[in-house]
Design a protein around this motif. Structure first.
Motif, PDB file in Angstrom:
ATOM      1  N   VAL A   1      -3.025  -0.530 -11.522  1.00 32.12           N
ATOM      2  CA  VAL A   1      -2.117   0.608 -11.608  1.00 32.12           C
ATOM      3  C   VAL A   1      -1.252   0.629 -10.353  1.00 32.12           C
ATOM      4  O   VAL A   1      -1.748   0.435  -9.251  1.00 32.12           O
ATOM      5  CB  VAL A   1      -2.924   1.933 -11.712  1.00 32.12           C
ATOM      6  N   ARG A   2       0.050   0.875 -10.543  1.00 30.32           N
ATOM      7  CA  ARG A   2       0.961   0.980  -9.400  1.00 30.32           C
ATOM      8  C   ARG A   2       0.773   2.331  -8.725  1.00 30.32           C
ATOM      9  O   ARG A   2       0.650   3.353  -9.385  1.00 30.32           O
ATOM     10  CB  ARG A   2       2.407   0.871  -9.862  1.00 30.32           C
ATOM     11  N   LYS A   3       0.775   2.354  -7.400  1.00 27.67           N
ATOM     12  CA  LYS A   3       0.647   3.606  -6.655  1.00 27.67           C
ATOM     13  C   LYS A   3       1.994   4.310  -6.536  1.00 27.67           C
ATOM     14  O   LYS A   3       2.075   5.520  -6.691  1.00 27.67           O
ATOM     15  CB  LYS A   3       0.072   3.352  -5.260  1.00 27.67           C
TER      16      LYS A   3
ATOM     17  N   LYS B   1       1.672  -6.273  -0.190  1.00 30.24           N
ATOM     18  CA  LYS B   1       1.785  -6.009  -1.622  1.00 30.24           C
ATOM     19  C   LYS B   1       0.510  -5.450  -2.227  1.00 30.24           C
ATOM     20  O   LYS B   1       0.556  -4.632  -3.133  1.00 30.24           O
ATOM     21  CB  LYS B   1       2.200  -7.279  -2.378  1.00 30.24           C
ATOM     22  N   TYR B   2      -0.644  -5.848  -1.722  1.00 26.36           N
ATOM     23  CA  TYR B   2      -1.895  -5.374  -2.297  1.00 26.36           C
ATOM     24  C   TYR B   2      -2.109  -3.880  -2.050  1.00 26.36           C
ATOM     25  O   TYR B   2      -2.890  -3.242  -2.746  1.00 26.36           O
ATOM     26  CB  TYR B   2      -3.088  -6.172  -1.767  1.00 26.36           C
ATOM     27  N   GLU B   3      -1.399  -3.286  -1.090  1.00 25.00           N
ATOM     28  CA  GLU B   3      -1.517  -1.858  -0.830  1.00 25.00           C
ATOM     29  C   GLU B   3      -0.732  -1.022  -1.839  1.00 25.00           C
ATOM     30  O   GLU B   3      -0.902   0.188  -1.906  1.00 25.00           O
ATOM     31  CB  GLU B   3      -1.045  -1.531   0.578  1.00 25.00           C
ATOM     32  N   LEU B   4       0.147  -1.641  -2.630  1.00 20.52           N
ATOM     33  CA  LEU B   4       0.960  -0.927  -3.608  1.00 20.52           C
ATOM     34  C   LEU B   4       0.278  -0.799  -4.963  1.00 20.52           C
ATOM     35  O   LEU B   4       0.833  -0.169  -5.864  1.00 20.52           O
ATOM     36  CB  LEU B   4       2.308  -1.637  -3.777  1.00 20.52           C
ATOM     37  N   TYR B   5      -0.899  -1.382  -5.114  1.00 20.54           N
ATOM     38  CA  TYR B   5      -1.621  -1.364  -6.378  1.00 20.54           C
ATOM     39  C   TYR B   5      -3.018  -0.798  -6.178  1.00 20.54           C
ATOM     40  O   TYR B   5      -3.556  -0.804  -5.080  1.00 20.54           O
ATOM     41  CB  TYR B   5      -1.751  -2.780  -6.949  1.00 20.54           C
ATOM     42  N   ASP B   6      -3.605  -0.295  -7.269  1.00 22.59           N
ATOM     43  CA  ASP B   6      -4.961   0.203  -7.259  1.00 22.59           C
ATOM     44  C   ASP B   6      -5.622  -0.237  -8.559  1.00 22.59           C
ATOM     45  O   ASP B   6      -4.940  -0.440  -9.566  1.00 22.59           O
ATOM     46  CB  ASP B   6      -4.958   1.730  -7.162  1.00 22.59           C
ATOM     47  N   VAL B   7      -6.927  -0.381  -8.565  1.00 23.77           N
ATOM     48  CA  VAL B   7      -7.662  -0.762  -9.765  1.00 23.77           C
ATOM     49  C   VAL B   7      -8.407   0.460 -10.288  1.00 23.77           C
ATOM     50  O   VAL B   7      -9.219   1.049  -9.586  1.00 23.77           O
ATOM     51  CB  VAL B   7      -8.652  -1.915  -9.480  1.00 23.77           C
ATOM     52  N   VAL B   8      -8.088   0.861 -11.517  1.00 18.96           N
ATOM     53  CA  VAL B   8      -8.712   2.017 -12.148  1.00 18.96           C
ATOM     54  C   VAL B   8      -9.244   1.584 -13.509  1.00 18.96           C
ATOM     55  O   VAL B   8      -8.481   1.115 -14.359  1.00 18.96           O
ATOM     56  CB  VAL B   8      -7.692   3.173 -12.317  1.00 18.96           C
TER      57      VAL B   8
END
Length: 51
Positions: A16-18, A4-11
């Protein structure tokens, strides 16, 4: 099983969802990125990219 952590990014300090969520399924169902399209593994909905 996806991580699950690979589907999100921090901006800029925000999460933010990828990948987009499926429009047919409920919230939290992500679509898989297949290069030229996004596809839902649950219902089979396909959304083509405009590249």
């Amino acid at each position: 099983m996806s991580k699950k952590y690979e589907l999100y990014d921090v901006v800029d300090g925000k999460i933010v969802r990828k990948n987009p969520e499926c429009v047919r399924c409920s919230h939290g169902i992500f679509m898989a990125d297949h290069g030229d399209r996004y596809a839902c593994g649950r219902c089979g909905y396909t959304q083509w990219k405009n590249e």
